[in-house]
Write an enzyme that holds these catalytic residues in place. Structure first.
Site, PDB file in Angstrom:
ATOM      1  N   LYS A 129       1.069  -1.231  -0.018  1.00 16.41           N
ATOM      2  CA  LYS A 129       0.000   0.091  -0.100  1.00 16.41           C
ATOM      3  C   LYS A 129       0.950   1.193  -0.006  1.00 16.41           C
ATOM      4  CE  LYS A 129      -4.510   0.602  -0.102  1.00 16.41           C
ATOM      5  NZ  LYS A 129      -5.632  -0.281  -0.523  1.00 16.41           N
ATOM      6  N   ASP A 169      -6.525   4.198  -4.997  1.00 22.65           N
ATOM      7  CA  ASP A 169      -7.421   3.957  -3.615  1.00 22.65           C
ATOM      8  C   ASP A 169      -7.998   5.364  -3.590  1.00 22.65           C
ATOM      9  OD1 ASP A 169      -7.534   1.752  -1.415  1.00 22.65           O
ATOM     10  OD2 ASP A 169      -7.462   3.614  -0.356  1.00 22.65           O
TER      11      ASP A 169
END
Ligand code: GLU
Length: 450
Positions: A129, A169
């Site tokens: 991430k 995201d």
């Protein structure tokens, strides 16, 4: 802490000491370790190989400065990160989040969750991430572009089509991925699948934009049909959020015969008894990049209420939290239960607080955790990598059919793992255990470096 095993208790204590104050990361780790009592009992070999101790520690955490110039010519500085969480089953893979709330704790929790989620997809992808504490809200197109370029100048040193493949995201869609991809290409002089969620013309996949929301509904459809012999047909649905996940969850739920009556953004929520007109939402959110309260001004009979948490007071059969972490607390969960909710499926990452999950489970609500039900986005990212490697692209129908199949498999794998490990029907445990086992076997097989 509710683990029986002394071993898990001591692993968790070390995690708490090492990551003091990182509340989101600790919450995500605790929720997963709580599923592992039966694993510790059944798989002493994995305990022996130290897999769990290794899994609660990210492989690599990169932090960097992102300086960029705003429209007034002023130099601005943000902080950027990439967490390369786990590479046991494939190259690091996971999105980039641009939001002022981004910090190490949030990214570590997301990287940890992504590791399990990516494993559940059945595709060869490790967990990662990234992001920055940059707020895209109120920034001009030029500012967004310059930020993304500066961010990528540093990030590009750490990623690669076979090393680490970022995607979008919160705050990052095809526009931002385009700027990042352009910059990566300028720096490296190569056109590869180094990022996913690209525009179609730049090698993106059809159905990537729809994938998380559609995948969520395919998962719910299978869960409803397998466990309750039921479907979306005639159900009232509430969906929090109005980003990419929420919009396409609405589209698919509506196609499957449900009526979506409420959606939200970080300021408040709209309620439309007749069923939300998605074309209006798409115009406001995707074209104008405006606020959801606009909807009530444009659609007669709909109501806007300030404060996004109020959305959980709307009566519904199916609730799909698709906004952000910890957006649904115990009190709101109880409200949903009192109003007769039958299904809660997470489209966001960890949107329900631990007490909310407990309330859903205690009341026999069909509950599915984000790492299982929102895996459609990264699944189609995996399919995008696949198409890029082949220098080929599949039709929308092909990708959509593959996505549906993946979501059905995720449901059954999680359901089966829960049953096999003595907790039939508990999809939180099932998803954690099924996601874990593939990664754990790979880690065990790959050994430890001395
Ligand atoms: N950010 C999405 C997720 O939470 C997608 C990640 C990806 O496509 O790599 O799964």
């Amino acid at each position: 802490m509710s683990f029986q095993s002394q071993y898990l208790r001591s692993v968790y204590q070390t995690v708490c000491q090492r990551n003091a104050g990182e509340s989101e990361f600790l919450q995500a780790v605790e929720e997963v370790l709580e599923s592992f009592d039966p694993v510790v009992e059944k798989r002493p070999d994995l305990v022996e190989a130290g897999i769990i101790e290794r899994l609660v520690e990210p492989e690599r955490l990169i932090q960097f400065r992102v300086s960029w110039v705003d429209d007034k010519g002023k130099v601005r500085v943000n902080r950027g990160w990439r967490i390369q969480y786990n590479s046991a089953i494939g190259p690091y893979k996971g999105g980039i989040r641009l939001h002022p709330s981004v910090n190490v704790s949030v990214l570590k929790f997301l990287g940890f969750e992504q590791t399990f989620k990516n494993s559940l997809t059945g595709l060869p992808m490790g967990g990662a991430k990234g992001g920055a504490d940059f707020d895209p809200k109120g920034k001009s197109e030029g500012e967004i572009m310059r930020f993304c370029q500066s961010f990528t100048t540093e990030l590009s040193k750490h990623i690669g089509a076979d090393t680490d493949v970022p995607a979008g995201d919160i705050g990052v869609g095809a526009r931002e991925i385009g700027y990042m991809f352009g910059q990566y290409k300028r720096l490296n002089n190569e056109f590869t699948g180094v990022l996913t969620g690209k525009s179609l013309q730049s090698g993106g996949s059809l159905a990537r934009k729809e994938a998380t929301g559609y995948g969520l509904c395919y998962f719910v459809q299978e869960m409803l049909s397998y466990i309750k012999k039921d479907s979306f047909e005639g159900k009232t649905v509430v969906i929090s959020g109005s980003g990419n996940v929420a919009i396409y969850a609405n589209e698919k739920a509506t196609q499957l015969g449900a009526k979506v009556v409420a959606m939200s953004d970080s300021n408040g929520y709209i309620y439309d008894e007749k069923g939300i007109d998605l074309a209006v939402i798409k115009q406001i959110k995707e074209v104008e990049r405006g606020r959801i309260k606009e909807y009530a001004k444009r659609v007669p009979g709909s109501v806007y209420t300030e404060g996004c948490g109020g959305i959980w007071s709307v009566k519904c059969d199916i609730a799909l939290p698709c906004a952000t972490q910890n957006e649904l607390n115990g009190e709101q969960a109880q409200q949903l239960v009192n109003n007769g909710v039958a299904v809660v499926a997470e489209g966001a990452n960890m949107p329900s607080t631990p007490d909310a999950v407990e309330i859903f489970q205690a009341n026999n609500i069909l509950f599915s955790p984000g790492k299982a039900s929102n895996a459609g986005g990264v699944s189609v990212s995996g399919l995008e990598m696949c198409q890029n490697s082949m220098r080929y692209s599949w039709s929308f129908e092909d990708v959509d059919a593959k996505l549906k199949n993946i979501m059905i498999n995720i449901f059954h794998n999680a359901y089966r793992a829960a049953e096999e490990y003595g907790h039939k029907g508990n999809l939180v445990m099932g998803a954690n255990i099924a996601g874990f086992l593939k990664v754990a076997e790979a880690m065990k097989w790959q050994g430890v470096a001395y």
